[in-house]
Design a protein around this motif. Structure first.
Motif, PDB file in Angstrom:
ATOM      1  N   PHE A   1      53.870  38.052  51.899  1.00  8.49           N
ATOM      2  CA  PHE A   1      54.759  38.369  50.696  1.00  8.49           C
ATOM      3  C   PHE A   1      54.106  37.622  49.230  1.00  8.49           C
ATOM      4  N   SER A   2      53.694  38.456  48.352  1.00  5.97           N
ATOM      5  CA  SER A   2      53.265  38.026  47.074  1.00  5.97           C
ATOM      6  C   SER A   2      53.101  39.009  46.035  1.00  5.97           C
ATOM      7  N   LYS A   3      53.071  38.479  44.766  1.00  2.00           N
ATOM      8  CA  LYS A   3      53.241  39.677  43.677  1.00  2.00           C
ATOM      9  C   LYS A   3      51.658  39.245  43.086  1.00  2.00           C
ATOM     10  N   ASN A   4      50.921  38.222  43.548  1.00  2.00           N
ATOM     11  CA  ASN A   4      49.652  38.079  43.182  1.00  2.00           C
ATOM     12  C   ASN A   4      48.554  38.685  44.039  1.00  2.00           C
ATOM     13  N   GLY A   5      47.845  39.533  43.245  1.00  2.00           N
ATOM     14  CA  GLY A   5      46.848  40.468  44.041  1.00  2.00           C
ATOM     15  C   GLY A   5      45.737  39.630  44.605  1.00  2.00           C
ATOM     16  N   LYS A   6      45.538  38.602  43.851  1.00  2.00           N
ATOM     17  CA  LYS A   6      44.202  37.760  44.388  1.00  2.00           C
ATOM     18  C   LYS A   6      44.606  37.141  45.726  1.00  2.00           C
ATOM     19  N   THR A   7      45.679  36.526  45.609  1.00  2.00           N
ATOM     20  CA  THR A   7      46.166  36.013  46.741  1.00  2.00           C
ATOM     21  C   THR A   7      46.143  37.033  48.201  1.00  2.00           C
TER      22      THR A   7
END
Length: 504
Positions: free
Chosen positions: A367-373
């Protein structure tokens, strides 16, 4: 010990008779399964209620509708998938027929699990029948009412030598495994899977093993915690947590743990009310042995939400644990129940290191909004499947293979992958009894002149897939064969070869 030689032989005789090679025969049996799902749905739902107190909503969507959708997928693509598949040729086979022919394997054994006893039994049956096999089904004895129901209703829709049900426990399973099958699909735990794998190896029988493991969640601080909590809670506590791809534990930074737990508590209240034991949307543990196994994980744990139990009712309240350590009992084996541990990590790199220190999971959730993560987790971990910003839903996509890797399973199925799992892809080359002059180059007596010519014609180099080179090679092939072998017929056939290439 019982013997099932007669039942297996009856299925083998039916397969050898060849009727299942006929596509319309397969379609007929798939439609029989469709009628079963239509006509017996109420009986199925009642049996699911008795075995697991499964809510009607989950029984319809996650069992009956799942199988019906799988059936439609197989029916809609049956003609396409059973047709020979043309493949590329090389220069030496340019004039030949080259294709892959999908063929049934023979007699298939499907050994299913108790947690989704209809989906995990009749789902793979769809692919096995579509591929043209005869099938023996061994339902789990733990979902006893479903097992009894299947034994009762299957004969109403299928001849016993096409699909047959064998019920029982360990003795019956051991007896079945002494028989020779052409494929075995097993859904369950890794301990039993190893026994099945060993038994299958005695006959070199291929297997699909759908297992499980501890499917992790990494919750990134960039996430909308309300949305993440709702989706994680739904995936964890559906079917009372008895789902092989349910999120098994959550890893998140300490700074968001408290709010995430609060959001989870809000979601649980919304989903199941003040008292989950009275909710029609919440099921029960399958039996007392599993109830006590799960309950034992609560001993000494820091319970943030839930924790109530009722052995007589086989009820365990949706429970969230905090201050969880890797050495805690809930972090050793797959929980397979309504407990969600939350373990704090410093960052995504620590989460990745922890995931990779353990067996490869059946599912992994981010669950993340950070594409790199997201990309970092995808590229540096391995799992059977991965879903980003949701849980469980990847298993509903029929165009995705469903299966594990390493300790979480071998092989995959669903949709086309089911058809392929239960099929042998036969390599076929059909050559005419003509143009023998072109074959002289590969016949003895061998000479350096022949070797050099064959190497030049058939040899490949990186980056040489250009059409003009193919044309030149074909032209050189014809001219050199004509000059080298002094075979006029080769030159006469050159035009035909060039015409064939032009049609590719």
């Amino acid at each position: 010990m019982p013997s099932y030689t007669q039942e297996v032989q009856a299925c083998r005789d039916a397969y050898n008779a060849g009727k299942m090679l006929i596509v319309e025969e397969r379609r007929k049996h798939l439609m029989s399964l469709w009628r079963l799902m239509e006509e017996q749905s109420e009986e199925i739902l009642a049996a699911l209620k008795k075995d697991l107190s499964k809510p009607k909503f989950e029984g319809v969507l996650m069992e009956i509708a799942f199988v019906k959708n799988e059936l439609v997928c197989q029916l809609d693509h049956l003609d396409e998938w059973t047709a020979p598949q043309k493949v590329g040729k090389n220069l030496m086979t340019m004039m030949d027929g080259v294709f892959i022919k999908p063929e049934p394997l023979g007699v298939v054994l499907i050994m299913s699990a108790w947690n989704y006893p209809i989906q995990l039994t009749l789902g793979p049956l769809c692919g096995a029948l579509a591929a043209g096999n005869t099938v023996i089904i061994k339902p789990s004895e733990l979902s006893a009412n479903i097992a009894t129901l299947l034994e009762k209703i299957i004969p109403k829709y299928f001849p016993s030598n096409i699909v047959t049900v064998i019920n029982g426990a360990i003795p019956e399973t051991n007896a079945l495994l002494k028989e020779r099958f052409d494929y075995i699909l097993y859904t369950g735990g890794s301990a039993v899977a190893k026994i099945i794998y060993e038994s299958a190896a005695k006959h070199l029988t291929p297997v699909t093993l759908e297992l499980g493991g501890k499917s992790p969640v990494y919750l990134d601080p960039s996430s909308n915690l309300e949305i993440a909590a709702r989706r994680i809670v739904w995936g964890r506590f559906s079917n009372s947590g008895q789902t092989c791809i349910a999120p098994d534990y959550v890893m998140c930074p300490k700074g968001i743990e408290s709010e995430f737990v609060r959001r989870c508590k809000d979601a649980l209240l919304e989903f199941f009310g003040e008292n989950a034991q009275e909710s029609e949307s919440y099921g029960r543990i399958v039996n007392n042995r599993h109830f006590n196994r799960i309950k034992a994980m609560l001993n000494g744990a820091n319970i943030a939400v839930g924790g109530k139990t009722d052995e007589k009712d086989k009820f365990i309240e949706p429970t969230i644990l905090v201050d969880v350590k890797p050495t805690d009992s809930c972090m050793q084996d797959e929980i397979f129940g309504p407990i969600l541990p939350v373990m704090c990590v410093s960052d995504v790199d620590e989460a990745i290191a922890f995931i990779n220190s353990r067996e490869k999971p059946l599912a992994l959730y981010v669950f993340s909004k950070n594409g790199k993560t997201v990309d970092k987790i995808m590229s540096r971990t391995t799992s059977g499947g991965i879903t980003v910003n949701d849980t469980v839903m990847h298993a509903s996509v029929e165009t995705l293979p469903f299966g594990g890797v390493g300790n979480s399973g071998i092989g995959a199925y669903h949709g086309k992958f089911s058809f392929d799992t239960f099929s042998h892809k036969r390599s076929c080359l059909v050559k005419k009894q003509a143009m023998e002059g072109m074959n002289q180059i590969r016949y003895p007596p061998y000479t350096d002149k022949k070797l050099n010519l064959v190497t030049m014609i058939t040899g490949k180099k990186p980056g040489s897939r250009n059409n003009w080179k193919m044309w030149v090679s074909v032209l050189v092939l014809g001219v050199l064969l004509g000059l080298f072998l002094k075979t006029p017929s080769v030159m006469q056939k050159l035009k035909a070869v060039l015409t064939a290439v032009a049609g590719l």
